[in-house]
Design an enzyme around this catalytic site. Sequence first.
Site, mmCIF file in Angstrom:
data_model
loop_
_atom_site.group_PDB
_atom_site.id
_atom_site.type_symbol
_atom_site.label_atom_id
_atom_site.label_comp_id
_atom_site.label_asym_id
_atom_site.label_seq_id
_atom_site.Cartn_x
_atom_site.Cartn_y
_atom_site.Cartn_z
ATOM 1 N N GLU A 185 38.743 -28.899 38.507
ATOM 2 C CA GLU A 185 37.526 -29.702 38.651
ATOM 3 C C GLU A 185 36.301 -28.818 38.807
ATOM 4 O O GLU A 185 36.380 -27.829 39.537
ATOM 5 C CB GLU A 185 37.656 -30.611 39.900
ATOM 6 N N ARG A 201 45.748 -34.907 43.764
ATOM 7 C CA ARG A 201 45.072 -33.653 43.466
ATOM 8 C C ARG A 201 45.457 -33.222 42.048
ATOM 9 O O ARG A 201 46.621 -33.319 41.655
ATOM 10 C CB ARG A 201 45.464 -32.552 44.459
ATOM 11 N N HIS A 257 36.753 -38.127 40.508
ATOM 12 C CA HIS A 257 37.207 -37.953 41.907
ATOM 13 C C HIS A 257 36.448 -38.902 42.839
ATOM 14 O O HIS A 257 35.798 -38.464 43.796
ATOM 15 C CB HIS A 257 37.062 -36.492 42.348
#
Length: 323
Positions: A270, A241, A288
Amino acid sequence: MKIFITRLIPDKGINLLKEKGYEVVVSPHDRVLTKNELIDVLQKDRYDAVLCLLTDKIDAEVLSAAGPQCKIFANYAVGFDNIDLKAVAEKGVMASNTPGVLTDSVAEHTFALLLAIAHRVAEADRFTRAGKYMGWEPMLFLGESVSGKTLGIMGLGRIGSRVAYHAKRGFDMRVLYYDVKQNGEFEKEFQAEFRANPDDIFKEADFISIHVPLLDSTRHMVNKERIHMMKKTGFLVNTSRGPVIDELALVDALKNGVIAGAALDVFEHEPELASGLRELENVILTPHIASATEGARQAMSETAALNIIEALEGRTPPNLVKI
Ligand code: GLV
Ligand code: GLV
């Protein structure tokens, strides 16, 4: 039973839910729903379960909007930092994730990034496409070899362990790891060494790969101080993350040659990137996609659906998450 899916996902799980005779409603928008849109949808109709994504923030307000008949929020992800587990417990609703089925995909992507940053693959690809290749040169794009080097793994869950497996079996790397728990069996199998203090991983490793979940205790675990402990020749890889790394501190370190490079699949804010990150040559950036293989994504769809089915049939979902 009526299920809401917040965005179109691969069909395996959707078909399972339909075969059960459930009514399945998929959000008609191929984008993330805003929080208000999600609340609206959940208030307008009564759903017995919600299949949600890591881009949906599931907090007390969203849980309330779903009403008391809603039994479960099944996350289509292994990570569940998008779900407020305290609110989940208070509401007496269930939450689940999709561990296991994406481990290979994420570990492979981690190694793709690690090899690519060490061998300067993306940079050399840009160079070649730009028509700059004028013939073989003895000094062109000298990179680093991975074999026999030291890999530091932060977080020895399923994914971290699988990365260690590839590192040891594939590249004969020396494996160091930090985790909240020491694992003697793992150490024996991979001649791995435990470091109780994360600082030691940053000081000793040639490559560092992050596999911790995002928690209060892991937010900015990779901070300026630790980045500065790394070797000048060190590389950092993150497929966990984004907020685990202080991204601005990383950009600064990469600009100033504090470390050699970084490969990132996840970002602190993000889909925004920290200012200056995109301009750097010594980084590889992917959007991602570590779990984005056909097989993993279908299996995640199936797993999320099975969690819903178990919950709605009054059993404990296999991947129930707890505080
Ligand atoms: C992806 O990031 C996941 O948590 O599944
Ligand atoms: C994810 O499945 C992990 O435990 O690393």
